[in-house]
Design a protein around this motif. Structure first.
Motif, PDB file in Angstrom:
ATOM      1  N   ALA A  86       0.785  -1.335   0.131  1.00 31.84           N
ATOM      2  CA  ALA A  86       0.092   0.124   0.021  1.00 31.84           C
ATOM      3  C   ALA A  86       0.725   1.104   0.117  1.00 31.84           C
ATOM      4  O   ALA A  86       0.285   2.368  -0.076  1.00 31.84           O
ATOM      5  CB  ALA A  86      -0.948   0.013   1.203  1.00 31.84           C
ATOM      6  N   TYR A  87       2.179   1.173   0.316  1.00 34.63           N
ATOM      7  CA  TYR A  87       3.121   2.228   0.222  1.00 34.63           C
ATOM      8  C   TYR A  87       3.219   2.885  -1.197  1.00 34.63           C
ATOM      9  O   TYR A  87       3.226   2.348  -2.089  1.00 34.63           O
ATOM     10  CB  TYR A  87       4.374   1.754   0.628  1.00 34.63           C
ATOM     11  N   GLU A  88       3.111   4.125  -1.271  1.00 34.40           N
ATOM     12  CA  GLU A  88       3.205   5.080  -2.373  1.00 34.40           C
ATOM     13  C   GLU A  88       4.405   5.752  -2.352  1.00 34.40           C
ATOM     14  O   GLU A  88       4.459   6.614  -1.391  1.00 34.40           O
ATOM     15  CB  GLU A  88       1.965   5.864  -2.728  1.00 34.40           C
ATOM     16  N   HIS A  89       5.543   5.550  -2.999  1.00 33.15           N
ATOM     17  CA  HIS A  89       6.847   6.301  -3.002  1.00 33.15           C
ATOM     18  C   HIS A  89       6.668   7.697  -3.359  1.00 33.15           C
ATOM     19  O   HIS A  89       7.713   8.575  -2.908  1.00 33.15           O
ATOM     20  CB  HIS A  89       7.786   5.546  -3.913  1.00 33.15           C
ATOM     21  N   ASP A  90       5.729   7.989  -4.169  1.00 35.30           N
ATOM     22  CA  ASP A  90       5.705   9.660  -4.313  1.00 35.30           C
ATOM     23  C   ASP A  90       4.831  10.269  -3.598  1.00 35.30           C
ATOM     24  O   ASP A  90       4.477  11.610  -3.939  1.00 35.30           O
ATOM     25  CB  ASP A  90       5.338   9.765  -5.908  1.00 35.30           C
ATOM     26  N   ARG A  91       4.372   9.817  -2.663  1.00 36.94           N
ATOM     27  CA  ARG A  91       3.389  10.543  -1.733  1.00 36.94           C
ATOM     28  C   ARG A  91       4.165  10.985  -0.078  1.00 36.94           C
ATOM     29  O   ARG A  91       5.136  10.471   0.117  1.00 36.94           O
ATOM     30  CB  ARG A  91       2.294   9.568  -1.207  1.00 36.94           C
ATOM     31  N   ASP A  92       3.791  12.324   0.178  1.00 38.41           N
ATOM     32  CA  ASP A  92       4.263  12.800   1.384  1.00 38.41           C
ATOM     33  C   ASP A  92       3.655  12.216   2.490  1.00 38.41           C
ATOM     34  O   ASP A  92       2.489  12.616   2.582  1.00 38.41           O
ATOM     35  CB  ASP A  92       4.257  14.326   1.460  1.00 38.41           C
ATOM     36  N   TYR A  93       4.155  11.610   3.587  1.00 37.84           N
ATOM     37  CA  TYR A  93       3.413  10.999   4.571  1.00 37.84           C
ATOM     38  C   TYR A  93       3.845  11.942   5.890  1.00 37.84           C
ATOM     39  O   TYR A  93       4.959  12.531   5.802  1.00 37.84           O
ATOM     40  CB  TYR A  93       3.972   9.682   5.040  1.00 37.84           C
ATOM     41  N   PRO A  94       3.086  11.928   6.908  1.00 41.29           N
ATOM     42  CA  PRO A  94       3.329  12.818   8.320  1.00 41.29           C
ATOM     43  C   PRO A  94       4.437  12.443   8.880  1.00 41.29           C
ATOM     44  O   PRO A  94       4.960  11.226   8.714  1.00 41.29           O
ATOM     45  CB  PRO A  94       1.905  12.597   8.937  1.00 41.29           C
ATOM     46  N   ASP A  95       5.295  13.535   9.299  1.00 39.54           N
ATOM     47  CA  ASP A  95       6.370  13.340  10.053  1.00 39.54           C
ATOM     48  C   ASP A  95       6.063  12.194  10.946  1.00 39.54           C
ATOM     49  O   ASP A  95       5.107  12.469  11.768  1.00 39.54           O
ATOM     50  CB  ASP A  95       6.934  14.558  10.578  1.00 39.54           C
ATOM     51  N   GLY A  96       7.140  11.184  11.388  1.00 40.89           N
ATOM     52  CA  GLY A  96       7.036  10.396  12.313  1.00 40.89           C
ATOM     53  C   GLY A  96       6.170   9.082  12.122  1.00 40.89           C
ATOM     54  O   GLY A  96       5.761   8.238  13.042  1.00 40.89           O
ATOM     55  N   SER A  97       5.542   9.069  10.819  1.00 42.67           N
ATOM     56  CA  SER A  97       4.486   7.810  10.652  1.00 42.67           C
ATOM     57  C   SER A  97       5.118   6.934   9.958  1.00 42.67           C
ATOM     58  O   SER A  97       6.282   6.640   9.693  1.00 42.67           O
ATOM     59  CB  SER A  97       3.441   8.480   9.672  1.00 42.67           C
ATOM     60  N   LEU A  98       4.558   5.723   9.865  1.00 43.06           N
ATOM     61  CA  LEU A  98       4.807   4.479   9.260  1.00 43.06           C
ATOM     62  C   LEU A  98       5.458   4.782   7.862  1.00 43.06           C
ATOM     63  O   LEU A  98       6.552   4.368   7.474  1.00 43.06           O
ATOM     64  CB  LEU A  98       4.077   3.384   9.409  1.00 43.06           C
ATOM     65  N   GLY A  99       4.554   5.195   7.132  1.00 40.09           N
ATOM     66  CA  GLY A  99       4.770   5.949   5.730  1.00 40.09           C
ATOM     67  C   GLY A  99       6.171   6.741   5.694  1.00 40.09           C
ATOM     68  O   GLY A  99       6.878   6.688   4.617  1.00 40.09           O
ATOM     69  N   ASP A 100       6.278   7.772   6.590  1.00 35.39           N
ATOM     70  CA  ASP A 100       7.498   8.453   6.409  1.00 35.39           C
ATOM     71  C   ASP A 100       8.777   7.736   7.115  1.00 35.39           C
ATOM     72  O   ASP A 100       9.674   7.977   6.327  1.00 35.39           O
ATOM     73  CB  ASP A 100       7.300   9.566   7.676  1.00 35.39           C
ATOM     74  N   ALA A 101       8.680   6.407   7.517  1.00 34.50           N
ATOM     75  CA  ALA A 101       9.679   5.728   8.003  1.00 34.50           C
ATOM     76  C   ALA A 101       9.987   5.170   6.871  1.00 34.50           C
ATOM     77  O   ALA A 101      11.268   4.537   6.681  1.00 34.50           O
ATOM     78  CB  ALA A 101       9.336   4.829   9.268  1.00 34.50           C
ATOM     79  N   LEU A 102       9.180   4.513   6.074  1.00 35.42           N
ATOM     80  CA  LEU A 102       9.364   3.619   4.855  1.00 35.42           C
ATOM     81  C   LEU A 102      10.158   4.360   3.958  1.00 35.42           C
ATOM     82  O   LEU A 102      11.120   4.020   3.162  1.00 35.42           O
ATOM     83  CB  LEU A 102       8.008   3.209   4.299  1.00 35.42           C
ATOM     84  N   SER A 103       9.729   5.932   3.683  1.00 38.72           N
ATOM     85  CA  SER A 103      10.297   6.523   2.759  1.00 38.72           C
ATOM     86  C   SER A 103      11.836   6.784   3.155  1.00 38.72           C
ATOM     87  O   SER A 103      12.692   6.733   2.388  1.00 38.72           O
ATOM     88  CB  SER A 103       9.596   7.842   2.502  1.00 38.72           C
ATOM     89  N   ALA A 104      11.881   7.208   4.431  1.00 39.53           N
ATOM     90  CA  ALA A 104      13.082   7.514   4.914  1.00 39.53           C
ATOM     91  C   ALA A 104      14.090   6.150   4.676  1.00 39.53           C
ATOM     92  O   ALA A 104      15.396   6.469   4.293  1.00 39.53           O
ATOM     93  CB  ALA A 104      13.331   7.775   6.244  1.00 39.53           C
ATOM     94  N   SER A 105      13.577   4.967   4.778  1.00 40.66           N
ATOM     95  CA  SER A 105      14.478   3.887   4.951  1.00 40.66           C
ATOM     96  C   SER A 105      14.725   3.855   3.347  1.00 40.66           C
ATOM     97  O   SER A 105      16.049   3.187   3.022  1.00 40.66           O
ATOM     98  CB  SER A 105      13.968   2.705   5.068  1.00 40.66           C
ATOM     99  N   LEU A 106      14.015   3.874   2.464  1.00 40.57           N
ATOM    100  CA  LEU A 106      14.267   3.828   0.877  1.00 40.57           C
ATOM    101  C   LEU A 106      15.272   4.807   0.485  1.00 40.57           C
ATOM    102  O   LEU A 106      16.274   4.623  -0.463  1.00 40.57           O
ATOM    103  CB  LEU A 106      13.112   3.984   0.152  1.00 40.57           C
ATOM    104  N   ARG A 107      15.448   5.939   1.129  1.00 39.24           N
ATOM    105  CA  ARG A 107      16.374   6.731   0.825  1.00 39.24           C
ATOM    106  C   ARG A 107      17.875   6.367   1.258  1.00 39.24           C
ATOM    107  O   ARG A 107      18.782   7.076   0.821  1.00 39.24           O
ATOM    108  CB  ARG A 107      16.196   8.258   1.758  1.00 39.24           C
ATOM    109  N   LEU A 108      18.213   5.225   1.961  1.00 37.96           N
ATOM    110  CA  LEU A 108      19.428   4.848   2.082  1.00 37.96           C
ATOM    111  C   LEU A 108      20.074   4.299   0.615  1.00 37.96           C
ATOM    112  O   LEU A 108      21.385   4.095   0.640  1.00 37.96           O
ATOM    113  CB  LEU A 108      19.109   3.333   2.906  1.00 37.96           C
ATOM    114  N   PHE A 109      19.119   3.829  -0.170  1.00 39.22           N
ATOM    115  CA  PHE A 109      19.616   3.219  -1.405  1.00 39.22           C
ATOM    116  C   PHE A 109      19.238   4.442  -2.720  1.00 39.22           C
ATOM    117  O   PHE A 109      18.458   4.739  -2.705  1.00 39.22           O
ATOM    118  CB  PHE A 109      18.895   2.108  -1.704  1.00 39.22           C
ATOM    119  N   PRO A 110      20.623   4.887  -3.175  1.00 42.57           N
ATOM    120  CA  PRO A 110      20.517   5.832  -4.237  1.00 42.57           C
ATOM    121  C   PRO A 110      19.939   5.234  -5.631  1.00 42.57           C
ATOM    122  O   PRO A 110      20.861   5.324  -6.629  1.00 42.57           O
ATOM    123  CB  PRO A 110      21.803   6.407  -4.308  1.00 42.57           C
ATOM    124  N   LYS A 111      19.098   4.501  -5.429  1.00 41.27           N
ATOM    125  CA  LYS A 111      18.229   3.876  -6.855  1.00 41.27           C
ATOM    126  C   LYS A 111      16.909   4.240  -7.105  1.00 41.27           C
ATOM    127  O   LYS A 111      16.346   4.547  -6.139  1.00 41.27           O
ATOM    128  CB  LYS A 111      18.420   2.499  -6.735  1.00 41.27           C
TER     129      LYS A 111
END
Length: 298
Positions: A242-267
């Protein structure tokens, strides 16, 4: 303060003083003279800095060099978990206060961070020198260190101890933990969406819980972090996610954490999704390289 014997004259401890060590977390808090950064996560960079108070006019005579000798300062960093290090450029010392700063990129630090300020020789000058005066460019004349423990995301997530033989470890006596993520609401706070069940019957888990800071506990915490990030990214990259990579999620939310995790990979997201789904071994190798190798099995 560290003053090993170097075979040449170095500066006394009173010649330089580290007035303030600062660790600023990207899009987060800034800590002055703190030894534990509780709000840092592995997908945030760090801006580290230190202010040095220096008796600039007296440095040359203290190490037996002429008045036209030149000195500089650097701020370096190293980390125990990821094993990388870096340093700021050399800043010339020409006054009583020197400010040093260095950027630690995303994914290059974890566990225990050590900051080290150094005063070094830039030029020995052209006049008479003491026979024990430093002459080599870059000679270290003074150092000071500041340790910072980076807790990361795992420190803020609920950890639930489970007794031997209880759900979810009925027949898994050697299992260490289970990371459970509730994906129903990606805008929910991450500490409400993620649960970590730990198996109290596992000997290494017992050490992690009872001997924090020990070698086994540190290694187990590193391994747990990798498993948390692996599970978060697995769920974000799943074909039916259900995660949308081009969506902005609220700070501190699960979606925000998923987005931040993906930023570990410059791909690109689609490329990363294909790697995770069809080449899981390569994905795991790269993930461990970003967060540090797992050091304890059990």
């Amino acid at each position: 303060m560290m003053h090993p014997s170097r075979g040449y004259r170095t500066l006394p401890v009173t010649a330089v003083r580290a007035d303030r060590w600062t660790v600023a977390v990207e899009d987060g808090p800034s800590y002055d003279n703190m030894t534990v950064a509780t709000d840092w996560t592995y997908y945030q960079s760090i801006q580290a800095s230190v202010d040095l108070l220096v008796d600039a006019s007296g440095l040359a005579v203290l190490v037996g060099l002429p008045d036209d000798a030149e000195f500089g300062a650097t701020l370096s960093w190293r980390t125990t978990r990821v094993g990388l290090r870096g340093s700021s450029p050399v800043t010339g010392i020409d006054g009583g206060e020197v400010s040093l700063s260095t950027l630690i990129p995303i994914g290059e630090v974890g566990g225990s961070l050590t900051l080290e300020a150094k005063v070094i020789l830039v030029s020995p000058g052209s006049g008479c020198k003491d026979e024990l005066a430093p002459t080599e460019l870059g000679s270290i004349l003074w150092t000071d260190e500041w340790p910072v423990v980076l807790e990361g995301i795992a420190a803020r997530l609920p950890i639930i101890p489970v007794s031997m033989g209880q759900h979810p470890f009925y027949d898994l006596h050697n299992a260490r933990w289970l990371v459970k993520v509730e994906m129903a609401d990606l805008e929910a706070p991450i500490d409400a969406a993620v649960r970590i069940f730990v198996n109290e019957s596992n000997e290494n888990v017992q050490r992690m819980m009872s001997e924090p800071g020990g070698e086994t506990a540190n290694a187990m915490t590193s391994s747990l972090l990798i498993d948390i990030q692996r599970e978060l990214m697995r769920l974000a990259l799943a074909e039916d996610s259900a995660y949308e990579h081009d969506r902005d999620y609220p700070d501190g939310s699960l979606g925000d954490a998923l987005s931040a995790s993906l930023r570990l990979f410059p791909k690109d997201f689609e490329l990363l999704q294909n790697i995770a789904q069809y080449d899981g071994a390569s994905f795991d190798v790269e993930l461990q390289g970003r967060l540090g190798e797992e050091r304890v099995n059990g």
